[in-house]
Design a protein around this motif. Structure first.
Motif, PDB file in Angstrom:
ATOM      1  N   GLN A  79       0.808  -1.220   0.000  1.00  0.00           N
ATOM      2  CA  GLN A  79       0.000   0.000   0.000  1.00  0.00           C
ATOM      3  C   GLN A  79       0.844   1.274   0.000  1.00  0.00           C
ATOM      4  O   GLN A  79       0.308   2.358  -0.223  1.00  0.00           O
ATOM      5  CB  GLN A  79      -0.925   0.005   1.214  1.00  0.00           C
ATOM      6  N   GLN A  80       2.119   1.155   0.233  1.00  0.00           N
ATOM      7  CA  GLN A  80       2.985   2.329   0.297  1.00  0.00           C
ATOM      8  C   GLN A  80       3.466   2.721  -1.094  1.00  0.00           C
ATOM      9  O   GLN A  80       3.992   1.891  -1.818  1.00  0.00           O
ATOM     10  CB  GLN A  80       4.200   2.053   1.185  1.00  0.00           C
ATOM     11  N   ALA A  81       3.289   3.978  -1.444  1.00  0.00           N
ATOM     12  CA  ALA A  81       3.765   4.476  -2.730  1.00  0.00           C
ATOM     13  C   ALA A  81       5.296   4.452  -2.773  1.00  0.00           C
ATOM     14  O   ALA A  81       5.893   4.088  -3.771  1.00  0.00           O
ATOM     15  CB  ALA A  81       3.255   5.895  -2.971  1.00  0.00           C
ATOM     16  N   ALA A  82       5.911   4.834  -1.672  1.00  0.00           N
ATOM     17  CA  ALA A  82       7.370   4.810  -1.551  1.00  0.00           C
ATOM     18  C   ALA A  82       7.691   4.237  -0.178  1.00  0.00           C
ATOM     19  O   ALA A  82       7.107   4.650   0.826  1.00  0.00           O
ATOM     20  CB  ALA A  82       7.947   6.208  -1.680  1.00  0.00           C
ATOM     21  N   LEU A  83       8.589   3.291  -0.142  1.00  0.00           N
ATOM     22  CA  LEU A  83       8.941   2.676   1.136  1.00  0.00           C
ATOM     23  C   LEU A  83       9.877   3.584   1.926  1.00  0.00           C
ATOM     24  O   LEU A  83      10.841   4.118   1.382  1.00  0.00           O
ATOM     25  CB  LEU A  83       9.605   1.319   0.903  1.00  0.00           C
ATOM     26  N   PRO A  84       9.607   3.762   3.200  1.00  0.00           N
ATOM     27  CA  PRO A  84      10.470   4.601   4.031  1.00  0.00           C
ATOM     28  C   PRO A  84      11.808   3.914   4.296  1.00  0.00           C
ATOM     29  O   PRO A  84      11.919   2.684   4.200  1.00  0.00           O
ATOM     30  CB  PRO A  84       9.662   4.751   5.329  1.00  0.00           C
ATOM     31  N   ASP A  85      12.805   4.701   4.636  1.00  0.00           N
ATOM     32  CA  ASP A  85      14.132   4.142   4.918  1.00  0.00           C
ATOM     33  C   ASP A  85      14.212   3.473   6.285  1.00  0.00           C
ATOM     34  O   ASP A  85      14.974   2.534   6.473  1.00  0.00           O
ATOM     35  CB  ASP A  85      15.200   5.243   4.856  1.00  0.00           C
ATOM     36  N   ASN A  86      13.446   3.967   7.258  1.00  0.00           N
ATOM     37  CA  ASN A  86      13.580   3.506   8.641  1.00  0.00           C
ATOM     38  C   ASN A  86      12.187   3.350   9.234  1.00  0.00           C
ATOM     39  O   ASN A  86      11.599   4.326   9.700  1.00  0.00           O
ATOM     40  CB  ASN A  86      14.397   4.523   9.440  1.00  0.00           C
ATOM     41  N   ALA A  87      11.643   2.116   9.181  1.00  0.00           N
ATOM     42  CA  ALA A  87      10.276   1.899   9.643  1.00  0.00           C
ATOM     43  C   ALA A  87      10.038   0.430   9.940  1.00  0.00           C
ATOM     44  O   ALA A  87      10.875  -0.420   9.630  1.00  0.00           O
ATOM     45  CB  ALA A  87       9.283   2.370   8.583  1.00  0.00           C
ATOM     46  N   VAL A  88       8.881   0.168  10.551  1.00  0.00           N
ATOM     47  CA  VAL A  88       8.425  -1.203  10.725  1.00  0.00           C
ATOM     48  C   VAL A  88       6.998  -1.282  10.211  1.00  0.00           C
ATOM     49  O   VAL A  88       6.192  -0.383  10.427  1.00  0.00           O
ATOM     50  CB  VAL A  88       8.502  -1.681  12.199  1.00  0.00           C
ATOM     51  N   PHE A  89       6.715  -2.345   9.481  1.00  0.00           N
ATOM     52  CA  PHE A  89       5.361  -2.670   9.053  1.00  0.00           C
ATOM     53  C   PHE A  89       4.878  -3.771   9.978  1.00  0.00           C
ATOM     54  O   PHE A  89       5.604  -4.736  10.233  1.00  0.00           O
ATOM     55  CB  PHE A  89       5.344  -3.127   7.597  1.00  0.00           C
ATOM     56  N   MET A  90       3.657  -3.629  10.468  1.00  0.00           N
ATOM     57  CA  MET A  90       3.163  -4.512  11.516  1.00  0.00           C
ATOM     58  C   MET A  90       1.703  -4.848  11.250  1.00  0.00           C
ATOM     59  O   MET A  90       0.915  -3.965  10.942  1.00  0.00           O
ATOM     60  CB  MET A  90       3.314  -3.775  12.843  1.00  0.00           C
ATOM     61  N   THR A  91       1.363  -6.128  11.319  1.00  0.00           N
ATOM     62  CA  THR A  91      -0.042  -6.536  11.299  1.00  0.00           C
ATOM     63  C   THR A  91      -0.280  -7.376  12.542  1.00  0.00           C
ATOM     64  O   THR A  91       0.547  -8.195  12.916  1.00  0.00           O
ATOM     65  CB  THR A  91      -0.416  -7.345  10.042  1.00  0.00           C
ATOM     66  N   CYS A  92      -1.399  -7.138  13.182  1.00  0.00           N
ATOM     67  CA  CYS A  92      -1.763  -7.888  14.393  1.00  0.00           C
ATOM     68  C   CYS A  92      -3.092  -8.581  14.194  1.00  0.00           C
ATOM     69  O   CYS A  92      -4.027  -7.996  13.651  1.00  0.00           O
ATOM     70  CB  CYS A  92      -1.861  -6.961  15.599  1.00  0.00           C
ATOM     71  N   GLN A  93      -3.139  -9.813  14.633  1.00  0.00           N
ATOM     72  CA  GLN A  93      -4.370 -10.576  14.679  1.00  0.00           C
ATOM     73  C   GLN A  93      -4.587 -10.996  16.124  1.00  0.00           C
ATOM     74  O   GLN A  93      -3.852 -10.576  17.007  1.00  0.00           O
ATOM     75  CB  GLN A  93      -4.273 -11.759  13.726  1.00  0.00           C
ATOM     76  N   ALA A  94      -5.589 -11.813  16.374  1.00  0.00           N
ATOM     77  CA  ALA A  94      -5.941 -12.189  17.743  1.00  0.00           C
ATOM     78  C   ALA A  94      -4.787 -12.865  18.472  1.00  0.00           C
ATOM     79  O   ALA A  94      -4.538 -12.590  19.642  1.00  0.00           O
ATOM     80  CB  ALA A  94      -7.162 -13.098  17.740  1.00  0.00           C
ATOM     81  N   ASP A  95      -4.034 -13.713  17.779  1.00  0.00           N
ATOM     82  CA  ASP A  95      -3.025 -14.513  18.470  1.00  0.00           C
ATOM     83  C   ASP A  95      -1.578 -14.183  18.133  1.00  0.00           C
ATOM     84  O   ASP A  95      -0.655 -14.688  18.778  1.00  0.00           O
ATOM     85  CB  ASP A  95      -3.275 -16.005  18.211  1.00  0.00           C
ATOM     86  N   ALA A  96      -1.346 -13.352  17.132  1.00  0.00           N
ATOM     87  CA  ALA A  96       0.035 -13.073  16.723  1.00  0.00           C
ATOM     88  C   ALA A  96       0.142 -11.731  16.019  1.00  0.00           C
ATOM     89  O   ALA A  96      -0.849 -11.173  15.555  1.00  0.00           O
ATOM     90  CB  ALA A  96       0.543 -14.179  15.793  1.00  0.00           C
ATOM     91  N   CYS A  97       1.354 -11.224  15.965  1.00  0.00           N
ATOM     92  CA  CYS A  97       1.681 -10.022  15.190  1.00  0.00           C
ATOM     93  C   CYS A  97       2.824 -10.377  14.247  1.00  0.00           C
ATOM     94  O   CYS A  97       3.711 -11.156  14.592  1.00  0.00           O
ATOM     95  CB  CYS A  97       2.121  -8.878  16.108  1.00  0.00           C
ATOM     96  N   GLU A  98       2.796  -9.773  13.061  1.00  0.00           N
ATOM     97  CA  GLU A  98       3.865  -9.956  12.083  1.00  0.00           C
ATOM     98  C   GLU A  98       4.578  -8.628  11.911  1.00  0.00           C
ATOM     99  O   GLU A  98       3.948  -7.570  11.932  1.00  0.00           O
ATOM    100  CB  GLU A  98       3.284 -10.400  10.744  1.00  0.00           C
ATOM    101  N   PHE A  99       5.889  -8.698  11.709  1.00  0.00           N
ATOM    102  CA  PHE A  99       6.711  -7.491  11.621  1.00  0.00           C
ATOM    103  C   PHE A  99       7.673  -7.587  10.445  1.00  0.00           C
ATOM    104  O   PHE A  99       8.233  -8.647  10.178  1.00  0.00           O
ATOM    105  CB  PHE A  99       7.545  -7.318  12.895  1.00  0.00           C
ATOM    106  N   ALA A 100       7.888  -6.459   9.775  1.00  0.00           N
ATOM    107  CA  ALA A 100       8.921  -6.336   8.752  1.00  0.00           C
ATOM    108  C   ALA A 100       9.636  -5.011   9.008  1.00  0.00           C
ATOM    109  O   ALA A 100       9.035  -3.948   8.918  1.00  0.00           O
ATOM    110  CB  ALA A 100       8.316  -6.363   7.352  1.00  0.00           C
ATOM    111  N   PHE A 101      10.897  -5.087   9.367  1.00  0.00           N
ATOM    112  CA  PHE A 101      11.697  -3.906   9.712  1.00  0.00           C
ATOM    113  C   PHE A 101      12.551  -3.457   8.546  1.00  0.00           C
ATOM    114  O   PHE A 101      13.182  -4.277   7.878  1.00  0.00           O
ATOM    115  CB  PHE A 101      12.628  -4.226  10.886  1.00  0.00           C
ATOM    116  N   ARG A 102      12.573  -2.133   8.325  1.00  0.00           N
ATOM    117  CA  ARG A 102      13.466  -1.526   7.337  1.00  0.00           C
ATOM    118  C   ARG A 102      14.466  -0.645   8.067  1.00  0.00           C
ATOM    119  O   ARG A 102      14.119   0.082   8.985  1.00  0.00           O
ATOM    120  CB  ARG A 102      12.675  -0.671   6.344  1.00  0.00           C
TER     121      ARG A 102
END
Length: 166
Positions: free
Chosen positions: A83-106
């Motif tokens: 969904q990001q037009a341009a990816l940031p240099d220093n960020a984390v993308f995070m999705t959370c559900q009931a039992d877990a969270c997923e992370f992608a660090f830049r």
């Protein structure tokens, strides 16, 4: 994390490689999963996610029964990144559900770490703090999607947020 390998350039080969990595690391049967890859650019690492094929088939069947046209199915973390037009240099993308969270660090304009953590009763904020410690990186921005199941159990809603860290 899907490291870049010069000998694996074709998209089909990258998907097969990612599935083989998941199968080796987690003991998954590769034929049961669909791989989704967020490729940043040529020569750089990527983020790979998996979606169970049986779940995809159920979603497609439910849409067909309801007369809805299904445009596609993506892993939630990969979708958040896309969904990001341009990816940031220093960020984390995070999705959370009931039992877990997923992370992608830049960090410094490249993917640095990606993983999933069981929530174990933690809030998304607590899970983010734990993930930052594991990744050894405190991001400047947080791009979060929080998924919550509705009462009927058949539907999910997403609440998205884009937060700058203080």
């Amino acid at each position: 994390m899907l490291p870049w390998l010069d000998e694996i350039i074709a998209p089909a080969d990258r998907h097969a490689y990612a599935l083989a990595m998941f199968a080796q690391q987690y003991g998954l049967a590769a034929q049961d999963w669909q791989c989704d890859i967020a490729q940043q650019s040529f020569g750089r690492p990527a983020i790979a996610g998996l979606i169970r094929r049986d779940v995809m088939a159920e979603l497609a069947a439910a849409c067909k029964r309801s007369g809805l046209r299904l445009q596609g199915i993506r892993a939630s973390l990969i979708d958040r990144i896309a969904q990001q037009a341009a990816l940031p240099d220093n960020a984390v993308f995070m999705t959370c559900q009931a039992d877990a969270c997923e992370f992608a660090f830049r960090r410094d304009g490249q993917w640095h770490a990606a993983f999933s953590l069981r929530r174990g009763g933690n809030t998304p904020e607590q899970s983010l703090m734990a993930a930052s410690l594991l990744a050894k990186h405190v991001p400047a921005r947080v791009y979060a999607t929080d998924f919550a199941a509705l009462a009927d159990g058949d539907t999910a809603v997403a609440k998205e947020a884009d937060h700058a860290s203080a």
